[in-house]
Design a protein around this motif. Sequence first.
Motif, PDB file in Angstrom:
ATOM      1  N   LEU A   1       0.804  -1.227   0.000  1.00 61.59           N
ATOM      2  CA  LEU A   1       0.000   0.000   0.000  1.00 61.59           C
ATOM      3  C   LEU A   1       0.838   1.280   0.000  1.00 61.59           C
ATOM      4  CD1 LEU A   1      -2.906  -1.010   2.414  1.00 61.59           C
ATOM      5  CD2 LEU A   1      -2.975  -0.817  -0.082  1.00 61.59           C
ATOM      6  N   LYS A   2       2.156   1.167   0.161  1.00 64.37           N
ATOM      7  CA  LYS A   2       3.022   2.351   0.127  1.00 64.37           C
ATOM      8  C   LYS A   2       3.087   2.897  -1.297  1.00 64.37           C
ATOM      9  CE  LYS A   2       5.863   1.026   4.052  1.00 64.37           C
ATOM     10  NZ  LYS A   2       7.188   0.650   4.528  1.00 64.37           N
ATOM     11  N   PRO A   3       3.080   4.224  -1.435  1.00 58.75           N
ATOM     12  CA  PRO A   3       3.101   4.844  -2.770  1.00 58.75           C
ATOM     13  C   PRO A   3       4.239   4.347  -3.668  1.00 58.75           C
ATOM     14  CG  PRO A   3       2.697   6.504  -1.092  1.00 58.75           C
ATOM     15  CD  PRO A   3       3.018   5.224  -0.367  1.00 58.75           C
ATOM     16  N   GLU A   4       5.395   4.072  -3.087  1.00 57.88           N
ATOM     17  CA  GLU A   4       6.526   3.628  -3.908  1.00 57.88           C
ATOM     18  C   GLU A   4       6.335   2.214  -4.467  1.00 57.88           C
ATOM     19  OE1 GLU A   4       7.893   3.084   0.474  1.00 57.88           O
ATOM     20  OE2 GLU A   4       6.729   4.555  -0.659  1.00 57.88           O
ATOM     21  N   ASN A   5       5.331   1.492  -3.981  1.00 59.73           N
ATOM     22  CA  ASN A   5       5.064   0.133  -4.463  1.00 59.73           C
ATOM     23  C   ASN A   5       3.788   0.047  -5.304  1.00 59.73           C
ATOM     24  OD1 ASN A   5       7.356  -0.926  -3.183  1.00 59.73           O
ATOM     25  ND2 ASN A   5       6.251  -0.999  -1.239  1.00 59.73           N
ATOM     26  N   LYS A   6       3.345   1.190  -5.804  1.00 62.73           N
ATOM     27  CA  LYS A   6       2.100   1.247  -6.568  1.00 62.73           C
ATOM     28  C   LYS A   6       2.128   0.319  -7.788  1.00 62.73           C
ATOM     29  CE  LYS A   6      -1.076   4.444  -8.831  1.00 62.73           C
ATOM     30  NZ  LYS A   6      -1.359   5.835  -9.166  1.00 62.73           N
ATOM     31  N   ALA A   7       3.249   0.237  -8.487  1.00 62.80           N
ATOM     32  CA  ALA A   7       3.333  -0.614  -9.687  1.00 62.80           C
ATOM     33  C   ALA A   7       3.155  -2.090  -9.317  1.00 62.80           C
ATOM     34  CB  ALA A   7       4.661  -0.398 -10.397  1.00 62.80           C
ATOM     35  N   THR A   8       3.767  -2.510  -8.229  1.00 61.44           N
ATOM     36  CA  THR A   8       3.633  -3.903  -7.784  1.00 61.44           C
ATOM     37  C   THR A   8       2.201  -4.179  -7.338  1.00 61.44           C
ATOM     38  OG1 THR A   8       5.939  -3.930  -7.085  1.00 61.44           O
ATOM     39  CG2 THR A   8       4.519  -5.655  -6.190  1.00 61.44           C
ATOM     40  N   LEU A   9       1.623  -3.261  -6.587  1.00 64.40           N
ATOM     41  CA  LEU A   9       0.240  -3.404  -6.136  1.00 64.40           C
ATOM     42  C   LEU A   9      -0.705  -3.492  -7.333  1.00 64.40           C
ATOM     43  CD1 LEU A   9      -1.911  -3.438  -3.901  1.00 64.40           C
ATOM     44  CD2 LEU A   9      -1.876  -0.933  -3.964  1.00 64.40           C
ATOM     45  N   THR A  10      -0.506  -2.631  -8.314  1.00 62.65           N
ATOM     46  CA  THR A  10      -1.337  -2.639  -9.518  1.00 62.65           C
ATOM     47  C   THR A  10      -1.218  -3.979 -10.238  1.00 62.65           C
ATOM     48  OG1 THR A  10      -1.136  -0.249  -9.746  1.00 62.65           O
ATOM     49  CG2 THR A  10      -1.781  -1.470 -11.719  1.00 62.65           C
ATOM     50  N   ALA A  11      -0.008  -4.511 -10.322  1.00 62.94           N
ATOM     51  CA  ALA A  11       0.196  -5.811 -10.977  1.00 62.94           C
ATOM     52  C   ALA A  11      -0.550  -6.921 -10.235  1.00 62.94           C
ATOM     53  CB  ALA A  11       1.688  -6.130 -11.064  1.00 62.94           C
ATOM     54  N   VAL A  12      -0.482  -6.909  -8.918  1.00 60.62           N
ATOM     55  CA  VAL A  12      -1.175  -7.939  -8.127  1.00 60.62           C
ATOM     56  C   VAL A  12      -2.686  -7.814  -8.326  1.00 60.62           C
ATOM     57  CG1 VAL A  12      -1.718  -8.734  -5.787  1.00 60.62           C
ATOM     58  CG2 VAL A  12       0.657  -8.229  -6.423  1.00 60.62           C
ATOM     59  N   LEU A  13      -3.216  -6.610  -8.255  1.00 57.34           N
ATOM     60  CA  LEU A  13      -4.659  -6.417  -8.379  1.00 57.34           C
ATOM     61  C   LEU A  13      -5.170  -6.744  -9.778  1.00 57.34           C
ATOM     62  CD1 LEU A  13      -5.118  -3.157  -6.294  1.00 57.34           C
ATOM     63  CD2 LEU A  13      -5.709  -5.501  -5.617  1.00 57.34           C
ATOM     64  N   THR A  14      -4.467  -6.304 -10.812  1.00 60.20           N
ATOM     65  CA  THR A  14      -4.930  -6.572 -12.179  1.00 60.20           C
ATOM     66  C   THR A  14      -4.748  -8.042 -12.553  1.00 60.20           C
ATOM     67  OG1 THR A  14      -2.828  -5.797 -13.112  1.00 60.20           O
ATOM     68  CG2 THR A  14      -4.642  -4.199 -12.997  1.00 60.20           C
ATOM     69  N   TYR A  15      -3.958  -8.761 -11.768  1.00 56.86           N
ATOM     70  CA  TYR A  15      -3.824 -10.207 -11.946  1.00 56.86           C
ATOM     71  C   TYR A  15      -5.113 -10.927 -11.525  1.00 56.86           C
ATOM     72  CZ  TYR A  15      -1.562 -14.819 -11.845  1.00 56.86           C
ATOM     73  OH  TYR A  15      -1.214 -16.131 -12.081  1.00 56.86           O
ATOM     74  N   HIS A  16      -5.958 -10.262 -10.756  1.00 56.25           N
ATOM     75  CA  HIS A  16      -7.240 -10.814 -10.320  1.00 56.25           C
ATOM     76  C   HIS A  16      -8.381 -10.481 -11.281  1.00 56.25           C
ATOM     77  CE1 HIS A  16      -4.986 -11.013  -6.557  1.00 56.25           C
ATOM     78  NE2 HIS A  16      -5.880 -11.890  -6.135  1.00 56.25           N
ATOM     79  N   VAL A  17      -8.075  -9.791 -12.379  1.00 50.09           N
ATOM     80  CA  VAL A  17      -9.108  -9.310 -13.299  1.00 50.09           C
ATOM     81  C   VAL A  17      -8.899  -9.927 -14.682  1.00 50.09           C
ATOM     82  CG1 VAL A  17     -10.152  -7.256 -14.356  1.00 50.09           C
ATOM     83  CG2 VAL A  17      -9.194  -7.115 -12.034  1.00 50.09           C
ATOM     84  N   VAL A  18     -10.004 -10.400 -15.258  1.00 51.22           N
ATOM     85  CA  VAL A  18     -10.007 -10.968 -16.607  1.00 51.22           C
ATOM     86  C   VAL A  18     -10.997 -10.158 -17.431  1.00 51.22           C
ATOM     87  CG1 VAL A  18     -10.555 -13.038 -17.956  1.00 51.22           C
ATOM     88  CG2 VAL A  18      -9.434 -13.265 -15.721  1.00 51.22           C
ATOM     89  N   ALA A  19     -10.629  -9.842 -18.657  1.00 55.03           N
ATOM     90  CA  ALA A  19     -11.547  -9.116 -19.541  1.00 55.03           C
ATOM     91  C   ALA A  19     -12.724 -10.027 -19.890  1.00 55.03           C
ATOM     92  CB  ALA A  19     -10.823  -8.672 -20.805  1.00 55.03           C
ATOM     93  N   GLY A  20     -13.914  -9.448 -19.966  1.00 51.74           N
ATOM     94  CA  GLY A  20     -15.114 -10.206 -20.287  1.00 51.74           C
ATOM     95  C   GLY A  20     -15.830 -10.662 -19.032  1.00 51.74           C
TER      96      GLY A  20
END
Length: 189
Positions: free
Chosen positions: A99-118
């Motif tokens: 959740l630290k601002p400097e880890n936003k890219a890693t957090l985004t990668a983890v979260l978008t890994y839970h999302v599938v288009a469609g």
Amino acid sequence: MTRRTSSYAAVIGVVLAASVFYTGAAFAETTVNVGGAPMYPSKNIIQNAVNSKDHTTLVAAVKAAGLVDTLMTPGPFTVFAPINKAFNKLPKGTVDTLLKPENKATLTAVLTYHVVAGKHSAAELMSEVKAGGGKATLKTVQGGTLTVVQDGRKLDIIDAKGDRSTVTIPDVNQSNGVIHVVDTVLLPQ
């Protein structure tokens, strides 16, 4: 007013009341309760998720990653939504670090890994598993893959590291897709 007129008025009143009741019922939404809150199919993923007591960590992470606007778009998306207890399974300090601002890219990668288009319902995923000889592969928005397998009547999602997450509440329909509640955070390579 005559007795006849008052009888007609009473009948008309009953018919109107019944009409209002049934008309309202026709527009009622079928909801699924998640985290003690009804999830409305007419609302989007974010509008529903913020009401679930079981998804406060996920919502905080989505906000920290700047993904709120994305998950409010028409999509459609299939989201494997980990509950708070799923985040608690991670090594101590992992969530705070992500959740630290400097880890936003890693957090985004983890979260978008839970999302599938469609929009993929549980029944569709089970059909894909059967057609795939016992497993199906989904490409995530993050770019990685998830493997779906059937475990009895439930679906398990296997991440890139081989860890399993069970779908505990399937088919929570949203205006912009579907949420499948999961019990473990999925991690990309």
